[in-house]
Design a protein around this motif. Structure first.
Motif, short mmCIF file in Angstrom:
data_model
loop_
_atom_site.label_atom_id
_atom_site.label_comp_id
_atom_site.label_asym_id
_atom_site.label_seq_id
_atom_site.Cartn_x
_atom_site.Cartn_y
_atom_site.Cartn_z
N VAL A 1 -84.87 25.96 -29.15
CA VAL A 1 -84.82 25.67 -30.58
C VAL A 1 -83.87 26.65 -31.25
N VAL B 1 -85.57 24.85 -38.43
CA VAL B 1 -84.98 24.30 -37.22
C VAL B 1 -83.78 23.45 -37.59
N ARG C 1 -81.36 21.73 -31.36
CA ARG C 1 -82.03 22.00 -30.09
C ARG C 1 -81.01 21.85 -28.98
N LEU D 1 -86.22 30.32 -28.17
CA LEU D 1 -85.48 30.00 -29.39
C LEU D 1 -84.43 31.05 -29.70
#
Length: 987
Positions: free
Chosen positions: A931, A938, A941, A982
């Motif tokens: 992510v 967000v 991805r 992430l």
């Protein structure tokens, strides 16, 4: 179907497989532990059962099956595992059954053990049967009796274990006799342990029990109380188990205080953890059994009334008497008063059955303003309630400032409510961001209500208000008064008023400059961030709750020279004053009482003591052990409350070993806890003997003979059992172990390194399994229909190991179908085929290993099912895959696993092979989804390889077209990479 010249049955025939492999395991003595093996040792202990006539039930299987799976895995991992089994066979249930059927307890026990053992072998539990023990075997209880004699011969003095001479009548022995209240069944004419009284009734006959004084053998477990608590830090017990131990012992620091009985030589001794509340003690309560009552009989004006209350209390069990939910009853002992030692006040004394003579001192000082039970009692009997502790708060917005004068004042906070609008009268301050109730000081001799009405009138103009109630006692508030420039220590009284009408006077210009008057709803008040009232939460709670008791620590009031002290300061100061006046002292108290060790039953270990009128109490010579329980026809209870052994003259009457005169054996027997308090060590001394204990030489005891073996195996690495035995049994066995450690019998201060607990299996109706409910499951019936492997696996799969789970026959059928599918998949075995199951297999190896290690048995079986489903989808399965899967299967489903192992061409038992290792690289995901965040949101991805570095991940994130779009040319202030999860970008 033929594999490696092995003809596979078309259908899974569990009866044939299980009979085949159980015979092979029996011949090879699988499960046998070896003393001093080169492998690392692992002592896996599971609670041994009471062999009842009903035989093994599926609840037993919950503990044994999981521990067996654990033991099998550990052996394959290279450990020298001891996994023993035995029988905790003394006790009242067998005696009751024998009386009912007219048979001998020893015969019933032998039959029950035979049934249990047969059932356990059908379930393929890999116990080391060479170490089997039976607590009713004289060769076993010889050493239970020996341990009792050591308790009798020793004492703890100034923290050290010392030996006591036979004629020493002063030193407090660890085993001693004392008059104690017992549960007495007037129908059976026997004394009952607490666990033998169910809802105030005799477990044997159902008659109501009463309390009776009787001489009992005691073990001074209280001498080990501190160590039993402190050493819990050195072991790995489930938190709830350690908490149970600590709470049962109940160590508390406090004061022992003497309340003199007016105009007598007697006094009442109490223990309290709240000496700071002593000024608030307005009455005392004593137990019905308290010795003070017969001592003061001539002074008690209402003795007949008191006596009647005592007789009624005898009919109640301790549990019934101390039930918090029951209404408290009592009788004032008229004609006598106690003197509060701190202020000389005369206070009444009551007798009440919620006080037990066996707990504490059998008397309490009652402080009704600060204890809910005392408050309830005081309200019922119209006893004065004196508040002596108040809460203290500090204003977090304006705390007191250092170097600034502190001024004390008594003050009020008036909460004025308009019932019609349900709004509250509030002040909005102009110079400060404050919202407050009407607040002000009490002037001179002004009473609180008058002061509050004056403040409301001055600050708001309203004059038509009615007083409703106080919000309990005062609250001490510490703050810096900005508007006065001083620190304040104020005792605020919260008071509730209702506005009667809207009549009001004009307030002064001075008041108008200070604040505005506003009516606010409670919702508005709660949302107001400017509420300037450190006491607000207290007033709100007291508005909701009519019970205004304050039971916490705080600041003292109405306590003479100790006023204004904190509870802790006052506690120390008051104890010092009591010590100076010889009226009390600081001490440590325990909820734990000495262990009532004797029983007036037949079916138990005889206590090895002789009573001589001339020489007193004497221990049996150790060379004469065991004192064997006589084999008699009549073991019915006596009418006197003594043990049935007292009727056997030929056994009871002997000659005193010291003077040669007539003497008698002790006729009480030991409780069923005795044999189970050291059984974990008895297994070790059994070694490789199949028939009897290897008897020590005359100058040795069992523990010195096998000192090396005990040192090798102890402590127990893992002890598994039911939660119902994690308090008393665990406490008693730890106590015995510590005593034997002090004697030099053991080299470790604790018997068990780790203690876990399993849940129980309910019936299909979600009720506890019971014959009366008709929901008991007999494991033999399940084995006959589905096989032992199915029953073993289902009980592991039934639910989380430490929780209750309900039996479900559909679940049993489901597990059977799973095993049948495994059998069907064996036919797909091929050489040199790529079944593409490598990654899944290695994940399963790790998951299964972890699950068994932490007794997560339901997820262990689930993982086996998941992998079998994957194999079912394949046309062919590699031999190596099947071999490894068989190993993973083997702890839970041993018969099928052995057969599978043989089918794929392996020689010897699968349990002689090594537990499989997993490949770390193969259990990692090939691809990861990462992510990408910008300022916590967000924005993208990325799918990347699992071995990507943090630097590469950062570069990929910044080069993403989507991220470039959101950055709009901005340069990131910070980039945080959470490996494999992430990338967080801050702009």
């Amino acid at each position: 179907m033929v594999i490696y010249n092995y003809i596979i049955m078309e259908k899974y025939n569990f009866k044939k497989l299980e009979d085949k492999w159980q015979k092979k395991w029996e011949r090879s003595s699988y499960g046998k532990a070896v003393d001093f093996d080169n492998k690392p040792k692992h002592y896996n202990l599971v609670e041994f059962p009471y062999p009842s006539g009903a035989g093994l039930h599926v609840g037993h299987c919950m503990g044994y099956g999981a521990s067996d799976a654990f033991s099998r895995m550990k052996r394959m991992q290279g450990f020298n595992v001891m996994y023993p089994m035995g029988w905790d066979a003394f006790g009242l249930p067998t005696e009751n059954y024998a009386i009912k059927t007219g048979r001998k307890p020893k015969d019933v026990t032998a039959e029950n053990i035979k049934v249990f053992k047969k059932q356990m072998k059908r379930l393929a539990y890999s116990f080391d049967w060479d170490r089997e023990i039976d607590t009713t075997d004289p060769e076993y209880y010889k050493w239970t009796q020996w341990i009792f004699l050591q308790f009798y011969k020793h004492a703890v003095v100034e923290g050290k274990l010392i030996e006591v001479e036979d004629d020493d009548q002063i030193t407090p022995r660890l085993a001693y006799q004392a008059e104690m209240p017992i549960n007495w069944c007037p129908s059976c004419k026997i004394g009952l342990a607490n666990e033998e009284v169910i809802a105030g009734k005799c477990e044997r006959c159902g008659a109501g029990t009463e309390r009776k004084m009787q001489k009992q053998w005691m073990l001074r477990i209280t001498e080990y109380a501190d160590r039993l608590i402190d050493d819990l830090k050195t072991v790995d017990y489930l938190p709830q188990i350690a908490t149970q131990q600590i709470n049962w012992i109940g160590r508390s620091e406090g004061a022992e205080i003497d309340f003199r009985i007016q105009n007598t030589e007697y006094s009442l001794k109490v223990f309290t953890t709240r000496a700071d509340t002593l000024y608030g003690a307005t009455f005392m309560v004593v137990a019905p059994e308290h010795i003070i009552i017969p001592n003061l009989e001539s002074r008690i004006r209402n003795y007949e009334e008191v006596k009647e209350y005592i007789n009624n209390a005898k009919k109640k069990s301790d549990l019934e008497r101390t039930d918090l939910a029951k209404e408290k009853t009592g009788v004032e002992i008229k004609g006598v008063k106690a003197i509060n030692p701190i202020n000389g006040a005369e206070i009444p004394i009551f007798i009440a059955d919620y006080i037990l003579a066996s707990y504490g001192t059998g008397a309490i000082m009652a402080v009704p303003a600060h204890d809910e039970r005392d408050y309830e009692f005081a309200k019922k009997y119209d006893i004065p309630i004196m508040e002596v502790i108040i809460p203290t708060v500090t204003d977090k917005h304006d705390p007191p400032k250092e170097g600034v004068e502190t001024i004390f004042r008594n003050a009020i906070q008036a909460i004025v409510i308009n019932r019609k609008s349900n709004k509250v009268l509030m002040l909005k301050w102009k110079k400060f961001p404050w919202t407050t109730f009407v607040t002000g000081g009490i002037d001179g001799k002004e009473d609180k209500i008058t002061a509050a009405k004056r403040e409301v009138l001055e600050e708001t103009g309203y004059k038509g208000i009615n007083f409703i109630k106080y919000l309990g006692g005062p609250v001490e508030s510490n703050f810096y008064a900005n508007h006065k420039g001083v620190n304040r220590k104020a005792h605020f009284w919260g008071m509730v008023f209702e506005i009667e009408n809207n009549d009001k006077d004009e307030i002064s210009d001075e008041e108008k400059e200070i604040h505005d008057v506003e009516w606010m709803t409670w919702e508005e008040i709660e949302k107001d961030k400017n509420i300037k009232c450190a006491e607000y939460e207290i007033w709100l709670e007291r508005l909701k709750n009519d019970n205004q008791l304050f039971t916490d620590c705080g600041v003292l009031i109405n306590s003479g020279e100790f006023d204004g002290m904190s509870s802790k300061e006052a506690e120390n100061a008051i104890i010092k004053k009591l010590e100076k006046d010889n009226a009390g002292k600081s001490t440590v108290n325990y909820k734990l009482r000495d262990w009532i060790f004797s029983r007036q039953h037949y079916w138990g270990e005889p206590i090895p003591i002789i009573h001589c009128e001339k020489c007193g109490t004497l221990p049996i010579d150790e060379k004469e052990l065991p004192v064997i329980l006589p084999d008699v026809e009549d073991y019915q209870p006596t009418n006197t409350g003594e043990s049935p052994l007292s009727n056997i003259d030929s056994w009871v009457n002997i000659k005193c070993p010291k003077c040669g005169e007539d003497a008698k054996r002790e006729t009480d027997t030991m409780p069923n806890w005795a044999g189970s308090s050291w059984y974990y060590a008895a297994y070790i001394t059994r070694g490789n003997s199949k028939s009897e204990y290897r008897n020590p030489k005359e100058d040795e005891n069992l523990f010195s003979k096998y000192k090396k073996e005990l040192k090798y195996w102890l402590p127990v690495d893992l002890y598994n059992g039911g939660m119902e035995h994690t308090t008393l049994h665990l406490l008693y066995s730890r106590f015995w172990h510590k005593f034997l450690y002090d004697l030099g019998c053991f080299t470790t201060p604790e018997p068990y390194k780790k203690r876990i607990a399993h849940g129980i299996i309910l019936g299909a109706d979600n009720r506890k399994m019971s014959k009366s409910f008709g929901n008991v499951i007999n494991p033999d019936e399940i084995i006959d229909k589905y096989g032992a492997d199915t029953l073993r696996a289902y009980i592991m799969f039934i639910g989380p190991y430490d929780q209750e789970s309900a039996w479900n026959m559909n679940g049993v059928s489901g597990v059977y179908r799973f095993i049948a599918k495994v059998w069907a998949n064996i036919g797909k075995a091929k050489e040199n085929v790529d079944d593409e199951l490598g990654r899944a297999l290695h994940k399963t190896i790790k998951g299964v290993s972890d699950d068994i290690e932490c007794y997560s048995m339901n997820t262990y079986i689930a993982k086996l099912m998941e992998f079998n489903n994957l194999m079912t989808q394949k046309d062919a399965i590699n031999y190596e895959t099947l071999k490894i899967y068989a190993k993973l299967l083997s702890p839970a489903i041993p018969h099928l696993s052995e057969e599978l192992w043989e089918i794929v061409g392996e020689k010897g038992s699968i349990f002689e092979s090594n537990w499989p290792d997993f490949d770390q690289k193969l259990i990692e995901e090939e691809d990861l989804v990462i992510v990408i965040q910008i300022n916590g949101k967000v924005r993208d991805r990325l799918t990347v390889k699992s071995d990507i570095s943090n630097a590469e991940l950062k570069t990929l994130a910044l080069n993403s077209d989507t991220i470039q779009h959101w950055l709009c040319g901005s340069k990131p202030k910070k980039i945080i990479v959470v490996p494999k999860k992430l990338v967080s970008i801050v702009i």
